[in-house]
Design a protein around this motif. Structure first.
Motif, mmCIF file in Angstrom:
data_model
loop_
_atom_site.group_PDB
_atom_site.id
_atom_site.type_symbol
_atom_site.label_atom_id
_atom_site.label_comp_id
_atom_site.label_asym_id
_atom_site.label_seq_id
_atom_site.Cartn_x
_atom_site.Cartn_y
_atom_site.Cartn_z
ATOM 1 N N GLN A 1 76.263 -51.659 23.246
ATOM 2 C CA GLN A 1 77.156 -52.572 23.952
ATOM 3 C C GLN A 1 77.613 -51.961 25.266
ATOM 4 O O GLN A 1 78.087 -50.821 25.297
ATOM 5 C CB GLN A 1 78.389 -52.887 23.104
ATOM 6 C CG GLN A 1 78.053 -53.602 21.820
ATOM 7 C CD GLN A 1 79.296 -53.837 20.983
ATOM 8 O OE1 GLN A 1 80.240 -53.064 21.009
ATOM 9 N NE2 GLN A 1 79.283 -54.924 20.243
ATOM 10 N N VAL A 2 77.457 -52.727 26.360
ATOM 11 C CA VAL A 2 77.922 -52.263 27.654
ATOM 12 C C VAL A 2 79.426 -52.093 27.600
ATOM 13 O O VAL A 2 80.142 -52.959 27.098
ATOM 14 C CB VAL A 2 77.515 -53.251 28.769
ATOM 15 C CG1 VAL A 2 78.139 -52.851 30.102
ATOM 16 C CG2 VAL A 2 75.993 -53.321 28.896
ATOM 17 N N ARG A 3 79.915 -50.967 28.093
ATOM 18 C CA ARG A 3 81.354 -50.679 28.126
ATOM 19 C C ARG A 3 81.940 -51.229 29.419
ATOM 20 O O ARG A 3 81.651 -50.725 30.499
ATOM 21 C CB ARG A 3 81.608 -49.167 28.093
ATOM 22 C CG ARG A 3 81.242 -48.470 26.820
ATOM 23 C CD ARG A 3 82.345 -48.508 25.788
ATOM 24 N NE ARG A 3 83.673 -48.244 26.286
ATOM 25 C CZ ARG A 3 84.259 -47.060 26.319
ATOM 26 N NH1 ARG A 3 83.627 -45.992 25.905
ATOM 27 N NH2 ARG A 3 85.493 -46.940 26.779
ATOM 28 N N GLU A 4 82.744 -52.246 29.326
ATOM 29 C CA GLU A 4 83.413 -52.826 30.496
ATOM 30 C C GLU A 4 84.387 -51.816 31.085
ATOM 31 O O GLU A 4 85.166 -51.201 30.361
ATOM 32 C CB GLU A 4 84.173 -54.098 30.101
ATOM 33 C CG GLU A 4 83.282 -55.251 29.717
ATOM 34 C CD GLU A 4 82.516 -55.804 30.894
ATOM 35 O OE1 GLU A 4 82.994 -55.732 32.039
ATOM 36 O OE2 GLU A 4 81.404 -56.303 30.663
ATOM 37 N N GLY A 5 84.347 -51.645 32.387
ATOM 38 C CA GLY A 5 85.324 -50.809 33.079
ATOM 39 C C GLY A 5 85.312 -49.344 32.701
ATOM 40 O O GLY A 5 86.324 -48.663 32.851
ATOM 41 N N PHE A 6 84.184 -48.836 32.220
ATOM 42 C CA PHE A 6 84.112 -47.422 31.846
ATOM 43 C C PHE A 6 84.341 -46.570 33.081
ATOM 44 O O PHE A 6 83.610 -46.646 34.060
ATOM 45 C CB PHE A 6 82.756 -47.097 31.219
ATOM 46 C CG PHE A 6 82.652 -45.688 30.700
ATOM 47 C CD1 PHE A 6 83.177 -45.371 29.459
ATOM 48 C CD2 PHE A 6 82.046 -44.697 31.445
ATOM 49 C CE1 PHE A 6 83.087 -44.079 28.966
ATOM 50 C CE2 PHE A 6 81.945 -43.399 30.962
ATOM 51 C CZ PHE A 6 82.465 -43.095 29.718
ATOM 52 N N ASP A 7 85.396 -45.784 33.058
ATOM 53 C CA ASP A 7 85.757 -44.929 34.183
ATOM 54 C C ASP A 7 86.258 -43.617 33.600
ATOM 55 O O ASP A 7 87.337 -43.551 33.025
ATOM 56 C CB ASP A 7 86.843 -45.594 35.034
ATOM 57 C CG ASP A 7 87.183 -44.796 36.273
ATOM 58 O OD1 ASP A 7 86.340 -44.001 36.730
ATOM 59 O OD2 ASP A 7 88.299 -44.959 36.780
ATOM 60 N N HIS A 8 85.451 -42.595 33.725
ATOM 61 C CA HIS A 8 85.764 -41.312 33.106
ATOM 62 C C HIS A 8 85.470 -40.212 34.123
ATOM 63 O O HIS A 8 84.490 -40.308 34.867
ATOM 64 C CB HIS A 8 84.892 -41.137 31.859
ATOM 65 C CG HIS A 8 85.334 -40.043 30.958
ATOM 66 N ND1 HIS A 8 85.182 -38.717 31.271
ATOM 67 C CD2 HIS A 8 85.924 -40.085 29.746
ATOM 68 C CE1 HIS A 8 85.656 -37.978 30.284
ATOM 69 N NE2 HIS A 8 86.111 -38.782 29.347
#
Length: 110
Positions: A52-59
């Motif tokens: 599943q694509v992670r919405e808003g992934f910002d790490h």
């Protein structure tokens, strides 16, 4: 939690969450997919998609990954990692190609 980050042109494109509840799958790419033997009659699974694509992934790790790719002149890559409950990241695979998964993109409207 198990993740895959996709990079095109050495830049982060998106992250995919990988469900490992049925086992540890090292290859989420379409090229690695086998026919779903658990539904031989053509029935449909009621389970959530494995990728599943992670919405808003910002790490913060994304910037480090981009630096590694740039230093090695890698333009297309998939970087897979596991994150434990404390947030510690363990990288277990850097693919110098893509792990493109069309099902994850369709579900996400890509």
């Amino acid at each position: 939690m198990n993740h895959l980050c996709e990079f095109i042109g050495g830049k982060f494109l998106y992250a995919v969450r990988v469900d490992t509840s049925d086992g540890f799958e090292l290859c989420p790419a379409d090229a690695c997919s086998l026919d779903d033997l658990s539904y031989p009659s053509g029935g449909e699974s009621t389970k959530l998609a494995k990728f599943q694509v992670r919405e808003g992934f910002d790490h913060p790790i994304i910037e480090k990954y981009e630096r590694v790719l740039a230093a090695n002149k890698i333009k297309i890559a998939g970087i897979e990692f596991i994150e434990d409950k404390e947030g510690t990241i363990f990288i277990y695979d850097i693919n110098t190609n893509t792990n493109y998964n069309s099902e994850a993109e369709v579900i996400n409207g890509q």
